[in-house]
Design a protein around this motif. Structure first.
Motif, PDB file in Angstrom:
ATOM      1  N   LEU A   1      64.702   0.624  48.742  1.00 58.41           N
ATOM      2  CA  LEU A   1      65.696   0.575  47.670  1.00 58.41           C
ATOM      3  C   LEU A   1      65.044   0.205  46.343  1.00 58.41           C
ATOM      4  O   LEU A   1      65.331   0.825  45.305  1.00 58.41           O
ATOM      5  N   TRP A   2      64.150  -0.799  46.355  1.00 57.63           N
ATOM      6  CA  TRP A   2      63.447  -1.173  45.127  1.00 57.63           C
ATOM      7  C   TRP A   2      62.567  -0.028  44.624  1.00 57.63           C
ATOM      8  O   TRP A   2      62.463   0.197  43.415  1.00 57.63           O
ATOM      9  N   LEU A   3      61.949   0.688  45.555  1.00 54.35           N
ATOM     10  CA  LEU A   3      61.142   1.850  45.166  1.00 54.35           C
ATOM     11  C   LEU A   3      62.025   2.920  44.527  1.00 54.35           C
ATOM     12  O   LEU A   3      61.631   3.567  43.542  1.00 54.35           O
ATOM     13  N   SER A   4      63.228   3.093  45.072  1.00 54.63           N
ATOM     14  CA  SER A   4      64.177   4.044  44.504  1.00 54.63           C
ATOM     15  C   SER A   4      64.583   3.631  43.088  1.00 54.63           C
ATOM     16  O   SER A   4      64.672   4.476  42.185  1.00 54.63           O
ATOM     17  N   ILE A   5      64.818   2.330  42.878  1.00 50.37           N
ATOM     18  CA  ILE A   5      65.202   1.832  41.548  1.00 50.37           C
ATOM     19  C   ILE A   5      64.081   2.055  40.541  1.00 50.37           C
ATOM     20  O   ILE A   5      64.313   2.526  39.419  1.00 50.37           O
ATOM     21  N   VAL A   6      62.841   1.724  40.934  1.00 49.01           N
ATOM     22  CA  VAL A   6      61.692   1.921  40.039  1.00 49.01           C
ATOM     23  C   VAL A   6      61.514   3.400  39.706  1.00 49.01           C
ATOM     24  O   VAL A   6      61.248   3.781  38.552  1.00 49.01           O
ATOM     25  N   THR A   7      61.680   4.260  40.709  1.00 50.21           N
ATOM     26  CA  THR A   7      61.540   5.702  40.492  1.00 50.21           C
ATOM     27  C   THR A   7      62.628   6.230  39.564  1.00 50.21           C
ATOM     28  O   THR A   7      62.373   7.087  38.715  1.00 50.21           O
ATOM     29  N   GLU A   8      63.858   5.712  39.713  1.00 49.22           N
ATOM     30  CA  GLU A   8      64.949   6.096  38.817  1.00 49.22           C
ATOM     31  C   GLU A   8      64.636   5.690  37.372  1.00 49.22           C
ATOM     32  O   GLU A   8      64.898   6.452  36.431  1.00 49.22           O
ATOM     33  N   LEU A   9      64.083   4.489  37.200  1.00 48.16           N
ATOM     34  CA  LEU A   9      63.711   4.030  35.865  1.00 48.16           C
ATOM     35  C   LEU A   9      62.617   4.916  35.256  1.00 48.16           C
ATOM     36  O   LEU A   9      62.679   5.275  34.072  1.00 48.16           O
ATOM     37  N   LEU A  10      61.621   5.278  36.065  1.00 50.43           N
ATOM     38  CA  LEU A  10      60.568   6.180  35.587  1.00 50.43           C
ATOM     39  C   LEU A  10      61.144   7.543  35.226  1.00 50.43           C
ATOM     40  O   LEU A  10      60.718   8.176  34.244  1.00 50.43           O
ATOM     41  N   TYR A  11      62.115   7.988  36.011  1.00 42.74           N
ATOM     42  CA  TYR A  11      62.798   9.258  35.745  1.00 42.74           C
ATOM     43  C   TYR A  11      63.445   9.238  34.361  1.00 42.74           C
ATOM     44  O   TYR A  11      63.294  10.177  33.569  1.00 42.74           O
ATOM     45  N   VAL A  12      64.161   8.133  34.049  1.00 40.70           N
ATOM     46  CA  VAL A  12      64.819   7.999  32.746  1.00 40.70           C
ATOM     47  C   VAL A  12      63.788   7.935  31.618  1.00 40.70           C
ATOM     48  O   VAL A  12      63.956   8.569  30.567  1.00 40.70           O
ATOM     49  N   VAL A  13      62.703   7.181  31.831  1.00 36.59           N
ATOM     50  CA  VAL A  13      61.662   7.043  30.805  1.00 36.59           C
ATOM     51  C   VAL A  13      60.993   8.390  30.507  1.00 36.59           C
ATOM     52  O   VAL A  13      60.771   8.754  29.343  1.00 36.59           O
ATOM     53  N   LEU A  14      60.682   9.149  31.560  1.00 37.74           N
ATOM     54  CA  LEU A  14      60.056  10.461  31.362  1.00 37.74           C
ATOM     55  C   LEU A  14      61.017  11.447  30.696  1.00 37.74           C
ATOM     56  O   LEU A  14      60.601  12.270  29.872  1.00 37.74           O
ATOM     57  N   LEU A  15      62.296  11.377  31.050  1.00 37.88           N
ATOM     58  CA  LEU A  15      63.280  12.221  30.385  1.00 37.88           C
ATOM     59  C   LEU A  15      63.361  11.893  28.895  1.00 37.88           C
ATOM     60  O   LEU A  15      63.442  12.799  28.053  1.00 37.88           O
ATOM     61  N   LEU A  16      63.335  10.612  28.570  1.00 35.29           N
ATOM     62  CA  LEU A  16      63.369  10.189  27.175  1.00 35.29           C
ATOM     63  C   LEU A  16      62.123  10.683  26.436  1.00 35.29           C
ATOM     64  O   LEU A  16      62.206  11.172  25.299  1.00 35.29           O
ATOM     65  N   THR A  17      60.957  10.582  27.089  1.00 37.23           N
ATOM     66  CA  THR A  17      59.710  11.075  26.489  1.00 37.23           C
ATOM     67  C   THR A  17      59.780  12.577  26.240  1.00 37.23           C
ATOM     68  O   THR A  17      59.384  13.071  25.172  1.00 37.23           O
ATOM     69  N   GLY A  18      60.291  13.325  27.225  1.00 37.37           N
ATOM     70  CA  GLY A  18      60.435  14.762  27.068  1.00 37.37           C
ATOM     71  C   GLY A  18      61.381  15.117  25.928  1.00 37.37           C
ATOM     72  O   GLY A  18      61.113  16.064  25.165  1.00 37.37           O
ATOM     73  N   ASN A  19      62.476  14.358  25.781  1.00 39.95           N
ATOM     74  CA  ASN A  19      63.413  14.590  24.683  1.00 39.95           C
ATOM     75  C   ASN A  19      62.752  14.374  23.324  1.00 39.95           C
ATOM     76  O   ASN A  19      62.961  15.154  22.388  1.00 39.95           O
ATOM     77  N   ILE A  20      61.966  13.312  23.226  1.00 36.72           N
ATOM     78  CA  ILE A  20      61.271  13.021  21.961  1.00 36.72           C
ATOM     79  C   ILE A  20      60.287  14.140  21.620  1.00 36.72           C
ATOM     80  O   ILE A  20      60.228  14.621  20.482  1.00 36.72           O
ATOM     81  N   LEU A  21      59.515  14.590  22.618  1.00 36.17           N
ATOM     82  CA  LEU A  21      58.541  15.665  22.381  1.00 36.17           C
ATOM     83  C   LEU A  21      59.235  16.967  21.969  1.00 36.17           C
ATOM     84  O   LEU A  21      58.771  17.662  21.052  1.00 36.17           O
ATOM     85  N   MET A  22      60.352  17.283  22.638  1.00 35.39           N
ATOM     86  CA  MET A  22      61.067  18.521  22.290  1.00 35.39           C
ATOM     87  C   MET A  22      61.669  18.458  20.893  1.00 35.39           C
ATOM     88  O   MET A  22      61.694  19.461  20.178  1.00 35.39           O
ATOM     89  N   SER A  23      62.180  17.281  20.516  1.00 35.45           N
ATOM     90  CA  SER A  23      62.737  17.140  19.172  1.00 35.45           C
ATOM     91  C   SER A  23      61.645  17.244  18.110  1.00 35.45           C
ATOM     92  O   SER A  23      61.855  17.824  17.041  1.00 35.45           O
ATOM     93  N   VAL A  24      60.457  16.698  18.408  1.00 36.53           N
ATOM     94  CA  VAL A  24      59.318  16.824  17.486  1.00 36.53           C
ATOM     95  C   VAL A  24      58.916  18.291  17.356  1.00 36.53           C
ATOM     96  O   VAL A  24      58.622  18.781  16.258  1.00 36.53           O
ATOM     97  N   GLU A  25      58.922  19.017  18.476  1.00 38.81           N
ATOM     98  CA  GLU A  25      58.545  20.432  18.453  1.00 38.81           C
ATOM     99  C   GLU A  25      59.521  21.260  17.611  1.00 38.81           C
ATOM    100  O   GLU A  25      59.111  22.148  16.862  1.00 38.81           O
TER     101      GLU A  25
END
Length: 256
Positions: free
Chosen positions: A123-147
């Protein structure tokens, strides 16, 4: 000039579509991650005894013996399934809540404390993975907006495009793994969790559907980004071949 502007407009449209899908995925994932409606259902619990003048179907009624009768017997009228009442509950990654009997509101407790000790690591691994998922999505959004806002050379735009595609694909894979791990943990908790929590009936809720919709939007954004990158590269190769061909013709037949 018109043919040259069409590919540029097409690239803009594809970049905007990828950004929109990625932004939707980010909003859906944050909403699902913070909510407690991944699973919904009912619990079958014994009715409490009616207190004072309280009457109704949510408590057990019994006859009132006279105070001066030493041989008075209390008779409980409910038998079989009438002794039980179904309470609605909903659970998420962080906590689980169930409605109160004969009272307004809900009683909530940490879902982590309900999980069997052998599955808490997952469960803790799932929570950490979900957090990484959100962080990577946010990073992708920033890169796409810059592009989208980047009006310099196409080569720099291609570099940002390639990096955002990799980040978005990685985010999608992490999201899929996180959702599957939580599904496994919840099913184990249903079977091996505490007796005072185990549901009688249950099904996946709107948050669970929203989490998988977020994953679908993320992968659609990744496919759109990769498609845009591939199409731009092919356009460059096509233009290069045309340029080389024109140079060869000009070299063979110089203009006197």
């Amino acid at each position: 000039k018109m043919p040259a502007s069409i590919p540029e407009a097409d690239r803009r449209h594809r970049a905007s579509a990828a950004f929109s899908l990625s932004f939707l995925s980010l909003v859906f994932s944050i909403t699902a991650f913070s909510s407690s409606y991944w699973c919904e259902g009912t619990r079958k619990v014994a009715k409490p005894f009616c207190k004072g003048d309280s009457k109704g179907d949510l408590c057990i009624r019994f006859n009132s013996p006279e105070d001066n009768s030493s041989q008075a017997v209390q008779y409980i009228w409910e038998t079989g399934d009438d002794k039980f009442v179904e309470k609605k509950f909903h659970a998420g990654i962080w906590y689980s809540c169930e409605e109160m009997i004969n009272e307004e509101g809900e009683k909530c407790r940490s879902f982590i404390s309900l999980t069997p000790a052998s599955d808490r690591g997952v469960l803790w691994l799932s929570i950490v993975t979900e957090l990484l998922y959100v962080v990577l999505l946010l990073t992708g959004n920033i890169l796409m907006s810059v592009e989208i806002c980047y009006y310099s050379s196409v080569i720099d735009g291609l570099k940002i495009n390639a990096f955002s595609a990799v980040v978005t694909v990685l985010a999608g894979l992490l999201g899929m793994v996180a959702h599957m791990m939580y599904t496994t943990v919840f099913q184990m908790t249903v079977n091996l969790g505490p007796e005072d929590w185990r549901p009688h009936t249950w099904d996946y809720g709107w948050s669970y559907g929203l989490a998988w919709t977020s994953f679908a939007c993320c992968m659609a954004a990744a496919v759109t980004t990769i498609n845009k990158y591939t199409k731009t590269i092919l356009e460059f190769k096509h233009k290069r071949k045309k340029l080389e061909r024109s140079f060869r013709i000009q070299y063979k037949f110089p203009d006197h």
